[in-house]
Design an enzyme around this catalytic site. Structure first.
Site, PDB file in Angstrom:
ATOM      1  N   LYS A  20       1.039  -1.010  -0.435  1.00  0.00           N
ATOM      2  CA  LYS A  20       0.013  -0.283   0.282  1.00  0.00           C
ATOM      3  C   LYS A  20       0.880   1.185  -0.264  1.00  0.00           C
ATOM      4  O   LYS A  20       2.110   1.515  -0.054  1.00  0.00           O
ATOM      5  CB  LYS A  20      -0.719   0.028   1.346  1.00  0.00           C
ATOM      6  CG  LYS A  20      -1.909  -1.109   1.461  1.00  0.00           C
ATOM      7  CD  LYS A  20      -2.721  -1.094   2.691  1.00  0.00           C
ATOM      8  CE  LYS A  20      -3.994  -2.129   2.576  1.00  0.00           C
ATOM      9  NZ  LYS A  20      -5.387  -1.938   3.299  1.00  0.00           N
ATOM     10  N   TYR A  60     -12.201  -2.027  -3.609  1.00  0.00           N
ATOM     11  CA  TYR A  60     -12.987  -2.024  -2.241  1.00  0.00           C
ATOM     12  C   TYR A  60     -14.336  -2.412  -2.470  1.00  0.00           C
ATOM     13  O   TYR A  60     -14.761  -1.893  -0.871  1.00  0.00           O
ATOM     14  CB  TYR A  60     -12.377  -0.904  -1.372  1.00  0.00           C
ATOM     15  CG  TYR A  60     -10.441  -2.077  -0.881  1.00  0.00           C
ATOM     16  CD1 TYR A  60     -10.510  -2.671  -0.168  1.00  0.00           C
ATOM     17  CD2 TYR A  60      -9.744  -1.172  -1.419  1.00  0.00           C
ATOM     18  CE1 TYR A  60      -9.240  -3.286   0.490  1.00  0.00           C
ATOM     19  CE2 TYR A  60      -8.375  -1.091  -0.635  1.00  0.00           C
ATOM     20  CZ  TYR A  60      -8.281  -2.093   0.189  1.00  0.00           C
ATOM     21  OH  TYR A  60      -7.146  -3.131   0.170  1.00  0.00           O
ATOM     22  N   PHE A  68     -15.763   3.429   6.958  1.00  0.00           N
ATOM     23  CA  PHE A  68     -14.687   3.867   7.095  1.00  0.00           C
ATOM     24  C   PHE A  68     -13.696   3.560   5.341  1.00  0.00           C
ATOM     25  O   PHE A  68     -12.752   3.735   5.285  1.00  0.00           O
ATOM     26  CB  PHE A  68     -12.794   2.659   7.543  1.00  0.00           C
ATOM     27  CG  PHE A  68     -13.832   1.404   7.435  1.00  0.00           C
ATOM     28  CD1 PHE A  68     -13.045   0.721   5.975  1.00  0.00           C
ATOM     29  CD2 PHE A  68     -14.042   0.362   8.231  1.00  0.00           C
ATOM     30  CE1 PHE A  68     -13.003  -0.706   6.311  1.00  0.00           C
ATOM     31  CE2 PHE A  68     -14.672  -0.844   7.737  1.00  0.00           C
ATOM     32  CZ  PHE A  68     -13.544  -1.749   6.903  1.00  0.00           C
ATOM     33  N   ARG A  96      -1.877 -13.969   4.318  1.00  0.00           N
ATOM     34  CA  ARG A  96      -2.428 -13.875   5.851  1.00  0.00           C
ATOM     35  C   ARG A  96      -1.645 -14.148   6.602  1.00  0.00           C
ATOM     36  O   ARG A  96      -1.985 -12.859   7.582  1.00  0.00           O
ATOM     37  CB  ARG A  96      -3.873 -14.647   5.136  1.00  0.00           C
ATOM     38  CG  ARG A  96      -5.005 -13.969   4.669  1.00  0.00           C
ATOM     39  CD  ARG A  96      -5.133 -12.302   3.905  1.00  0.00           C
ATOM     40  NE  ARG A  96      -5.322 -12.065   5.126  1.00  0.00           N
ATOM     41  CZ  ARG A  96      -6.593 -11.272   5.276  1.00  0.00           C
ATOM     42  NH1 ARG A  96      -6.807 -10.120   4.251  1.00  0.00           N
ATOM     43  NH2 ARG A  96      -6.722 -10.332   6.254  1.00  0.00           N
ATOM     44  N   THR A 102      -5.084  -6.912  10.355  1.00  0.00           N
ATOM     45  CA  THR A 102      -5.750  -5.252  10.005  1.00  0.00           C
ATOM     46  C   THR A 102      -5.118  -4.254  10.979  1.00  0.00           C
ATOM     47  O   THR A 102      -4.085  -3.598   9.948  1.00  0.00           O
ATOM     48  CB  THR A 102      -6.696  -5.214   9.504  1.00  0.00           C
ATOM     49  OG1 THR A 102      -7.508  -7.022   9.335  1.00  0.00           O
ATOM     50  CG2 THR A 102      -7.406  -4.275   9.564  1.00  0.00           C
ATOM     51  N   ARG A 113       3.041  -6.959   8.949  1.00  0.00           N
ATOM     52  CA  ARG A 113       2.226  -5.201   9.592  1.00  0.00           C
ATOM     53  C   ARG A 113       2.790  -4.647  10.849  1.00  0.00           C
ATOM     54  O   ARG A 113       2.678  -3.799  11.410  1.00  0.00           O
ATOM     55  CB  ARG A 113       0.299  -5.644   9.908  1.00  0.00           C
ATOM     56  CG  ARG A 113      -0.069  -5.607   8.459  1.00  0.00           C
ATOM     57  CD  ARG A 113      -1.686  -5.616   8.238  1.00  0.00           C
ATOM     58  NE  ARG A 113      -2.634  -5.616   7.194  1.00  0.00           N
ATOM     59  CZ  ARG A 113      -3.032  -6.145   7.020  1.00  0.00           C
ATOM     60  NH1 ARG A 113      -4.201  -7.288   7.417  1.00  0.00           N
ATOM     61  NH2 ARG A 113      -4.453  -5.977   5.849  1.00  0.00           N
ATOM     62  N   ASN A 123      -1.933   0.358   6.560  1.00  0.00           N
ATOM     63  CA  ASN A 123      -1.449  -0.739   7.512  1.00  0.00           C
ATOM     64  C   ASN A 123      -0.879  -2.350   6.488  1.00  0.00           C
ATOM     65  O   ASN A 123      -0.680  -2.714   6.245  1.00  0.00           O
ATOM     66  CB  ASN A 123      -2.468  -1.774   7.772  1.00  0.00           C
ATOM     67  CG  ASN A 123      -3.492  -2.064   7.023  1.00  0.00           C
ATOM     68  OD1 ASN A 123      -3.590  -1.511   5.564  1.00  0.00           O
ATOM     69  ND2 ASN A 123      -4.678  -3.211   7.335  1.00  0.00           N
ATOM     70  N   HIS A 126      -1.905  -5.475   1.886  1.00  0.00           N
ATOM     71  CA  HIS A 126      -3.452  -5.766   1.154  1.00  0.00           C
ATOM     72  C   HIS A 126      -2.834  -7.524   0.643  1.00  0.00           C
ATOM     73  O   HIS A 126      -2.386  -7.103   0.296  1.00  0.00           O
ATOM     74  CB  HIS A 126      -4.218  -5.475   0.389  1.00  0.00           C
ATOM     75  CG  HIS A 126      -5.663  -5.849  -0.223  1.00  0.00           C
ATOM     76  ND1 HIS A 126      -6.503  -6.466   0.392  1.00  0.00           N
ATOM     77  CD2 HIS A 126      -5.758  -7.325  -1.460  1.00  0.00           C
ATOM     78  CE1 HIS A 126      -7.349  -7.194  -0.359  1.00  0.00           C
ATOM     79  NE2 HIS A 126      -6.587  -7.386  -1.055  1.00  0.00           N
ATOM     80  N   GLU A 137      -9.432 -10.978  -7.590  1.00  0.00           N
ATOM     81  CA  GLU A 137      -8.816  -9.536  -7.299  1.00  0.00           C
ATOM     82  C   GLU A 137      -7.540  -9.766  -8.420  1.00  0.00           C
ATOM     83  O   GLU A 137      -7.208  -8.589  -8.854  1.00  0.00           O
ATOM     84  CB  GLU A 137      -7.652  -9.649  -6.122  1.00  0.00           C
ATOM     85  CG  GLU A 137      -9.279  -9.504  -5.094  1.00  0.00           C
ATOM     86  CD  GLU A 137      -8.468  -8.963  -3.356  1.00  0.00           C
ATOM     87  OE1 GLU A 137      -7.880  -9.489  -3.222  1.00  0.00           O
ATOM     88  OE2 GLU A 137      -9.424  -8.937  -2.612  1.00  0.00           O
TER      89      GLU A 137
HETATM   90  P1  GDP Z   1      -7.642  -6.875   5.574  1.00  0.00           P
HETATM   91  O1  GDP Z   1      -8.224  -7.783   4.643  1.00  0.00           O
HETATM   92  O2  GDP Z   1      -6.865  -7.232   6.519  1.00  0.00           O
HETATM   93  O3  GDP Z   1      -7.044  -5.966   4.812  1.00  0.00           O
HETATM   94  O4  GDP Z   1      -8.895  -6.320   6.249  1.00  0.00           O
HETATM   95  P2  GDP Z   1     -10.463  -5.461   5.810  1.00  0.00           P
HETATM   96  O5  GDP Z   1     -10.697  -6.395   4.261  1.00  0.00           O
HETATM   97  O6  GDP Z   1     -11.501  -5.956   6.460  1.00  0.00           O
HETATM   98  O7  GDP Z   1     -10.234  -4.644   5.431  1.00  0.00           O
HETATM   99  C1  GDP Z   1      -9.829  -3.715   4.397  1.00  0.00           C
HETATM  100  C2  GDP Z   1      -9.115  -3.012   4.464  1.00  0.00           C
HETATM  101  O8  GDP Z   1      -9.735  -1.159   5.046  1.00  0.00           O
HETATM  102  C3  GDP Z   1      -8.037  -2.844   5.697  1.00  0.00           C
HETATM  103  O9  GDP Z   1      -6.582  -3.037   5.761  1.00  0.00           O
HETATM  104  C4  GDP Z   1      -8.243  -1.332   5.956  1.00  0.00           C
HETATM  105  O10 GDP Z   1      -6.824  -0.472   5.952  1.00  0.00           O
HETATM  106  C5  GDP Z   1      -9.034  -0.989   5.942  1.00  0.00           C
HETATM  107  N1  GDP Z   1     -10.161  -1.015   7.263  1.00  0.00           N
HETATM  108  C6  GDP Z   1     -10.398  -1.432   7.684  1.00  0.00           C
HETATM  109  N2  GDP Z   1     -11.535  -1.693   9.395  1.00  0.00           N
HETATM  110  C7  GDP Z   1     -11.160  -0.706   8.740  1.00  0.00           C
HETATM  111  C8  GDP Z   1     -11.410   0.247  10.111  1.00  0.00           C
HETATM  112  O11 GDP Z   1     -12.086  -0.044  11.609  1.00  0.00           O
HETATM  113  N3  GDP Z   1     -11.077   1.298  10.225  1.00  0.00           N
HETATM  114  C9  GDP Z   1     -10.181   1.870   9.008  1.00  0.00           C
HETATM  115  N4  GDP Z   1     -10.420   3.233   9.286  1.00  0.00           N
HETATM  116  N5  GDP Z   1      -9.787   1.452   8.623  1.00  0.00           N
HETATM  117  C10 GDP Z   1     -10.581   0.248   8.336  1.00  0.00           C
HETATM  118 MG    MG Z   2      -9.476  -8.331   3.942  1.00  0.00          MG
END
Ligand code: GDP
Ligand code: MG
Length: 150
Positions: A20, A60, A68, A96, A102, A113, A123, A126, A137
């Site tokens: 990212k 996304y 968010f 992962r 996350t 991370r 973070n 992805h 994807e």
């Molecule tokens: P990942 O699969 O671990 O990347 O997490 P998710 O698929 O749940 O969310 C996608 C992305 O959205 C994450 O990598 C974060 O950058 C962002 N994100 C997820 N949850 C939150 C949250 O609670 N707050 C904020 N600000 N960003 C979030």
């Molecule tokens: Mg995800």
């Protein structure tokens, strides 16, 4: 003799990884790719790219109803990203595991991370979370690549 088919029992997978904008800005693309390589994942496609707002929103889309979402899209277009297809044994889960949770505050020590991310938005990486999302994807960024490695 007939060339052996890519066996349905094989656990060799392909997955999409994105380094990212925060990690690209920190100049740690190489260090992150090194972790994939050291874990036995092979980079089979890669490029540095700048996402448009429309592309980030489409990528996304599953999160479009989340509070968010706007912050996530703003962040993902804030600078270039490094997109890759990783291949290897259990690549989806392995990636992962290497990424960590996350929220970097909750990410296990030694994960990407935990070591490179600053916040739940910024973070560092992805990674596709399942075979179905990996297929979508990988095709999003690399339409010429077969996610099944055939
Ligand atoms: P990942 O699969 O671990 O990347 O997490 P998710 O698929 O749940 O969310 C996608 C992305 O959205 C994450 O990598 C974060 O950058 C962002 N994100 C997820 N949850 C939150 C949250 O609670 N707050 C904020 N600000 N960003 C979030
Ligand atoms: Mg995800």
């Amino acid at each position: 003799m007939k060339k052996p088919e890519f066996s349905s029992m094989s656990t060799i997978e392909r997955t999409l990884s994105i380094i990212k904008p925060d990690a690209v800005a920190k100049n740690v693309i190489g260090q992150i790719v090194s972790r994939f390589e050291q874990a036995g994942l092979k980079v089979v496609a890669a490029r540095l790219t700048q996402l448009s707002r429309a592309e980030a929103e489409r990528f996304y889309a599953v999160h479009s109803a989340r509070p968010f979402f706007k912050d996530l899209v703003d962040f993902m277009i804030s600078g270039p990203v490094f997109v890759q297809v990783l291949e290897g044994e259990n690549a989806i889960l392995k990636n992962r595991d290497l990424m960590g949770a996350t929220d970097p505050k909750k990410a296990e020590k030694g994960t990407i991370r935990a070591d490179f991310a600053d916040s739940i938005d910024a973070n560092a990486v992805h990674g596709s979370d399942a075979p179905e999302t990996a297929a979508v994807e990988v095709a999003f960024f690399f339409p010429q690549i077969d996610v099944h490695g055939r």
